[in-house]
Write an enzyme that holds these catalytic residues in place. Structure first.
Site, PDB file in Angstrom:
ATOM      1  N   LYS A  90       4.495  10.462 -10.285  1.00 54.75           N
ATOM      2  CA  LYS A  90       3.399   9.534 -10.613  1.00 54.75           C
ATOM      3  C   LYS A  90       2.462  10.209 -11.611  1.00 54.75           C
ATOM      4  O   LYS A  90       2.177  11.414 -11.497  1.00 54.75           O
ATOM      5  CB  LYS A  90       2.651   9.164  -9.329  1.00 54.75           C
ATOM      6  N   SER A 107      -0.483   1.293  -5.818  1.00 57.15           N
ATOM      7  CA  SER A 107      -0.580   1.693  -7.203  1.00 57.15           C
ATOM      8  C   SER A 107       0.627   2.488  -7.713  1.00 57.15           C
ATOM      9  O   SER A 107       0.796   2.615  -8.921  1.00 57.15           O
ATOM     10  CB  SER A 107      -1.847   2.533  -7.395  1.00 57.15           C
ATOM     11  N   SER A 153      -0.880   3.030  -1.335  1.00 64.13           N
ATOM     12  CA  SER A 153      -0.283   3.062  -2.674  1.00 64.13           C
ATOM     13  C   SER A 153       1.115   3.661  -2.767  1.00 64.13           C
ATOM     14  O   SER A 153       1.755   3.563  -3.807  1.00 64.13           O
ATOM     15  CB  SER A 153      -1.197   3.804  -3.647  1.00 64.13           C
TER      16      SER A 153
END
Lengths: 477, 104
Positions: free
Chosen positions: A76, A151, A175
């Site tokens: 990420k 997210s 997330s």
């Protein structure tokens, strides 16, 4: 989907397959579909191939690179990688190159993994659909008209599309788990403090945890074993070694007591879809068939999680994001004075959702409102942790939906932030309490898209959580 | 949380916190954000019903203790990389516009 991380590592360690061939295969998968999906902000193809060649040389020389030898992993883009742009999907950090690696990046490297790129996410991990990225949304590989969740939507999409067998995400209010559920992958939020936050760009420091997304429970366990354990560079790191997970995966659930949280099944929070509830009940039946004693339980204060979270997390974010001031890194918009430069930089560099949360947090912390908002929500955290504590006196694990619905269409909720926030209603309580939880795919909804079941455990008991997850994976329709 | 001591968020409140947070909002943004932030605070009004007297606030999920490590000097050797990432430097320092100008 291509081979599991466990199978790849076994082949590469045995010398029956080269790391280069593995990386090339995944780069080809990325080439074929990335234009359509946009899972990545950056694919580090050259570095990945060079790293694979280095691993192949070491294996040829008789070395063992470790349990993730040759396995591509997607990171990420809020996890720092030395010399490699780390943007948090924000204009304010566009092209910033960190001077150090996050601890999790070092540990994956030490286990033999190959970083293959940086994945798209909601800006500074604030969102539930990856539509808040400054670089455009990620699409769900299973239906490109739908969001992948967020997210960590790029990480979930990368795994679901076969771009990488493994990915890391970060989870502040769901997330990792929510996008895992919406993309049909496994996603784990470890106990707060289990995985070092050193090198994770901070959002809500008392809530943030890094964890794995993977196509299987075994693969997720391999990653958590590799990245977990004490790190002196994170003062909130728990001084315990990484848990043995792969060794207990086959342990089953015979004799375990498991409670289904009534409030998160719609008897408290609203908006839990009927097909989601049905899959959770079927998952409970599967655990029961495997020997667990499963019943419904009330954890009353979980109902207040969403309200408390959307005061606590923005408050911490408003403080953490004060560092983006145009002075030391990232974007600067020039102006006549330092204060005007700070303001011009932040106004141009942050997107709307980040501005909303900074302002909400600033308000919740401001004079006259601190006790009513931030102070009160901190007390609610205590209530939630105490309620979980009472439940865990009777039950070994708890069960709930991960997300209220299957993946929703792009643009469906962008106009109404509160509607978007409701996606996190089932995942937030674990973050507030600091407890581990994970999402396991369990069947599909009426629209044919995946549904995730959430397994919750008391602090530090990832091992029991993974045992139940393995049973669910085996029983999944 | 619309009890007497916590009135509904106003446009002026949002303008005030934007200024505190070093953000400039257009009139349209001010209108939109005021409604959206008020929605979140309205949802949080459910916390009003809770009796929180005597409940300790939690800043961190686990008891916090001072964590001390051995005071061993380490040369991270990243000065050049850090400076190279800055928008403006001079003599190995971060350069900024005048600090003592008029307040924004």
């Amino acid at each position: 989907m291509s081979a599991s991380a466990a199978a790849i590592a076994a082949d590469v360690r045995a010398g029956t397959r080269t790391a280069r061939a593995v990386v090339e295969e995944h780069l080809a998968a990325i080439d074929a579909r990335e234009d359509e999906i946009h899972a990545f902000n950056l694919v580090t193809a050259d570095a990945a191939l060079a790293r694979a060649d280095d691993l192949d040389r070491r294996i040829a020389a008789g070395e063992d690179p470790g349990p993730l030898a040759g396995v591509p992993v997607a990171l990420k883009d809020n996890i720092c990688t030395r010399g490699v742009p780390t943007t948090c999907s924000s204009r304010i950090l566009d092209a910033w190159r960190p001077p150090y690696d996050a601890t999790v990046v070092e540990r994956l490297g030490a286990a033999g993994a190959v970083a293959i790129g940086k994945t798209n996410c909601d800006e500074f991990a604030m969102g539930s659909s990856t539509e808040n990225s400054a670089f455009g949304p990620t699409r769900n590989p299973l239906d490109t008209s739908r969001v992948p969740g967020g997210s960590s939507g790029g990480s979930a999409a990368a795994v679901a599309a076969g771009f990488a067998p493994l990915a890391l995400g970060s989870d502040t209010g769901g997330s990792i788990r929510q996008p895992a559920a919406l993309c049909g992958t496994v996603g784990v939020k470890p106990t707060y403090g289990r995985v070092s936050r050193y090198g994770l760009v901070a959002f809500g420091s008392s809530l943030d945890q890094i964890g794995p997304l993977a196509a299987s429970v075994t693969d997720a366990a391999l990653v958590l074993e590799a990245i977990g354990g004490h790190d002196p560079r994170d003062s909130t790191s728990i001084p315990e070694p990484s848990p043995d997970l792969t060794g207990v995966l086959g342990g089953g659930v015979d004799g375990l007591r498991i409670g289904i949280i009534d409030e998160l099944m719609g008897e408290g929070v609203e908006g839990i879809a009927a097909d989601v509830k049905a899959r959770v009940e079927e998952a409970a039946a599967a655990l029961s068939a495997a020997g667990a004693a499963v019943e419904h339980v009330s954890v009353p204060s979980t109902v207040y999680g969403l309200s408390a979270y959307y005061l606590v997390a923005p408050a911490e974010a408003s403080s953490n994001l004060a560092r983006f001031d145009g002075v030391r890194f990232g974007l600067r918009v020039d102006a006549d004075t330092a204060a005007a430069m700070n303001t011009a930089t932040r106004t141009a560099g942050f997107g709307d959702e980040v501005k909303r949360r900074i302002m909400l947090g600033t308000y919740a912390l401001s004079a006259g409102y601190y006790d009513a908002y931030y102070g009160k929500s901190q007390k609610v955290r205590t209530l939630i942790q105490e309620d979980f504590g009472r439940a865990y006196e009777t039950y070994d694990l708890l069960l709930s939906p991960t997300a209220p619905t299957t993946a929703f269409p792009l643009g469906d909720k962008t106009g109404d932030p509160m509607l978007m926030y409701l996606n996190d209603v089932c995942t937030i309580p674990s973050n507030l309490a600091g407890h581990p939880s994970m999402s396991v795919p369990f069947g599909t909804g009426d629209d044919g898209l995946p549904i995730g079941v959430q397994v919750l455990a008391p602090a530090l008991d990832e091992a029991t959580m993974f045992r139940a997850a393995a049973v669910l994976e085996e029983a999944a329709p | 949380m619309n009890s007497p001591e916590t009135p509904r968020l106003t446009r002026d409140d949002v303008a005030h916190v934007a200024n505190l947070a070093r953000l400039t909002l257009t009139d349209d943004e001010l209108d939109a954000f005021t409604g959206q932030l008020a929605d979140v605070l309205d949802h949080a009004a459910d916390l009003e019903a809770l009796d929180l007297d005597g409940v300790a606030p939690m800043a961190n999920p686990f008891p916090l203790v001072n964590v001390l490590r051995t005071d061993t000097p380490v040369d991270h050797d990243v000065r050049d990389e850090v400076l190279a990432a800055a928008p403006s430097i001079e003599d190995e320092q971060f350069r900024v516009p005048p600090v003592l100008g008029e307040a924004p």
